[in-house]
Structures are given as C-alpha cells and as structure tokens.
Design a protein around this motif. Structure first.
Motif, short mmCIF file in Angstrom:
data_model
loop_
_atom_site.label_atom_id
_atom_site.label_comp_id
_atom_site.label_asym_id
_atom_site.label_seq_id
_atom_site.Cartn_x
_atom_site.Cartn_y
_atom_site.Cartn_z
N PHE A 155 -3.56 38.20 4.52
CA PHE A 155 -1.93 38.09 3.52
C PHE A 155 -3.13 37.87 1.78
O PHE A 155 -2.23 37.73 0.91
N GLY A 156 -4.66 37.84 2.06
CA GLY A 156 -5.24 37.61 1.10
C GLY A 156 -5.51 36.13 1.03
O GLY A 156 -7.20 35.69 -0.01
N ALA A 157 -5.46 34.87 1.38
CA ALA A 157 -6.24 34.40 1.07
C ALA A 157 -7.75 34.11 2.12
O ALA A 157 -8.01 35.41 2.10
N GLU A 158 -7.92 33.05 1.25
CA GLU A 158 -9.68 33.09 1.06
C GLU A 158 -10.01 31.64 1.24
O GLU A 158 -9.85 30.68 1.06
N LYS A 163 -3.11 37.08 -5.94
CA LYS A 163 -3.73 38.23 -4.93
C LYS A 163 -3.42 38.50 -3.54
O LYS A 163 -3.86 39.04 -2.23
N LEU A 164 -1.94 38.18 -3.64
CA LEU A 164 -1.15 38.65 -2.45
C LEU A 164 -1.62 39.68 -2.05
O LEU A 164 -1.04 40.93 -2.63
N GLY A 185 5.27 30.06 -11.48
CA GLY A 185 4.55 29.49 -12.04
C GLY A 185 3.43 28.47 -11.42
O GLY A 185 2.51 28.15 -11.30
N ILE A 186 4.31 28.74 -9.79
CA ILE A 186 2.72 28.10 -8.90
C ILE A 186 1.45 29.29 -9.25
O ILE A 186 0.96 30.06 -9.01
N GLN A 187 0.65 28.74 -9.33
CA GLN A 187 -1.61 28.37 -9.21
C GLN A 187 -2.04 28.47 -8.10
O GLN A 187 -2.94 29.64 -7.85
N VAL A 224 6.19 33.84 -1.77
CA VAL A 224 4.76 33.95 -2.98
C VAL A 224 4.95 34.60 -3.96
O VAL A 224 5.05 34.36 -4.82
N ASN A 225 6.10 35.29 -3.69
CA ASN A 225 6.08 36.79 -4.76
C ASN A 225 7.13 35.81 -5.75
O ASN A 225 7.01 35.69 -6.94
N TRP A 226 8.23 34.80 -4.83
CA TRP A 226 8.94 34.13 -6.41
C TRP A 226 8.54 33.11 -6.34
O TRP A 226 8.71 32.49 -8.14
N MET A 227 7.48 32.27 -6.05
CA MET A 227 7.09 31.61 -6.60
C MET A 227 5.59 31.70 -8.33
O MET A 227 5.58 30.33 -8.64
N GLU A 228 5.23 33.01 -7.66
CA GLU A 228 4.79 33.45 -8.71
C GLU A 228 5.15 33.26 -10.23
O GLU A 228 4.53 33.03 -11.10
#
Length: 229
Positions: free
Chosen positions: A198-201, A69-70, A182-184, A175-179
């Motif tokens: 950045f889309g944080a909620e 969701k970034l 497999g970072i959830q 964050v793109n690399w983490m995705e």
C-alpha cells in the motif's frame, strides 16, 4: 532486560528510548482511557495475549503510511471504479473490532484482540478517539478496519475481510477520505509485506515521534458517523 513495571495508574510510562531491542517498553497497568491516551500520545501501544499482563511497545524502526503516498494496486481499480462495496464510518464499531479478533492469521498463534482489548477500545470509541471503517455488500458487513485518531494522526490497529478485497477496499477508501480530512500520518506499527504494497515505509522511531507530535497538534473536525464516505 528489566522492564518498567507499572504499579499504579498515576505512574507514567517511561521514555520511549527505554524500550528494548524488540520495542517493548513496560509491563502492567490497565487499559483505561487516560492510560491509552497517554500511550498513543507518546507513540506507544498495547500488544499482548490472554492470561498475560498488558505489554506496552514502541518499536524502532516504525512502519508508517503517508496518505498522499498510498499505492492502489491495479487489481483494485476496477472495483473502486464500479463501487463494488459501500464504505461507512463508525456505524458498527463493536462488530468491526470483534470481527478483527476472529480473523485467523497464519503468522500468529491466536489473537491479541482479546475481550479486554475489545471492551477498552469500545469504551474509548464512545469518547470519540477510536474509529471504524466498514465495507458493506448490500446489507452485509464484509470487511473493515479500525484505529485511533489524535489530531491529524491516525494509528491503524487491525482489519478483517469476509469477501476477497473487502478490507483492501475499505482501507483505500478510508485513507483517501482521511487525506481530505487533513490526516498527515498513519501509524502502521510493525513492518508487513501487506502494508508495504500500500506504500507504507519504515522510518526511525525518533523521526516517527517528531512527525507524530507535529500531527497530533493539528486540529481537525471531530469524526462522528457516516453512512457512506
């Protein structure tokens, strides 16, 4: 409020539900690798100032970012397309955390990243739990951020920038690399307008703990050192 005082390293942190309205859970103890691992595995983090005892927090609600969701601001897209900065990982961890400590923040009096924090997280970094993402302009370190990883869970800690957009660039690429790795879930701790862009909620503490535990139990490859993501 009578907070739990940690009198020995063998004394466990109390249940997160015991935190006060601001999210403070306990006082005292030391920033040993075992205590830090216990804390983060329970969704708890240290946050305090110099000349104060260690304070342990688990706020409710909790700000998080799902990597998928970034949100990338339009102003950042041209910079990403032309690869304005080179982003590496774990190549200069101590330099990153020290630069994060030097950042002047309008809403804070001084820094919470005191020397005790620097030493503790640098030691934990050497054990493979804490990671830095670095933005470079040529040979100059100009931005970056660091955080803790347990399983498929990443806990963001702090960032810095010495050139405009350098930390944003490192964060987006990171964050793109983490995705892809497999970072959830990324823990952002406290609510800020900067992170919301950045889309944080916000989610409830109970939901955060549930999702965090699920992510921690996912095994993904170790992160070592990368010259470029």
């Amino acid at each position: 409020m009578n907070w739990v005082i940690l009198k020995s390293e063998s004394q466990p942190l109390p249940p997160v539900e015991a935190a006060d309205d601001e999210g403070m859970l306990a006082i005292g103890g030391e920033l040993t690798p075992s205590r830090l691992y216990e804390a983060y595995s329970k969704g708890v983090f240290p946050w305090y100032s110099e000349d104060m005892p260690v304070m342990w927090w688990c706020p409710d609600p909790r700000m998080v970012l799902y990597p998928s969701k970034l949100k990338v601001q339009k102003s950042m897209r041209p910079l990403l397309n032309k690869k304005e900065f080179r982003v590496s990982m774990n190549t200069v961890f101590e330099a990153v955390i020290r630069k994060c400590a030097e950042v002047e923040r309008p809403d804070q009096d001084g820094t919470w990243i005191i020397d005790e924090i620097v030493q503790a997280y640098t030691a934990w970094h050497k054990l493979g739990f804490v990671h830095s993402f670095e933005a470079w302009k040529g040979e100059r370190l100009v931005g970056g951020f660091y955080g803790v990883r347990i399983g498929a869970m990443f806990y963001g800690e702090s960032m810095f920038a010495e050139l405009p957009n350098a930390s944003k660039y490192a964060f987006i690429r990171g964050v793109n690399w983490m995705e892809t790795q497999g970072i959830q879930l990324i823990d952002c701790q406290m609510e800020t307008e900067h992170l919301k862009r950045f889309g944080a909620e916000l989610i409830s503490r109970s939901e955060f703990i549930l999702q965090m535990k699920r992510a921690q139990n996912v095994e993904i490859p170790n992160w070592t050192e990368l010259e470029e993501l």
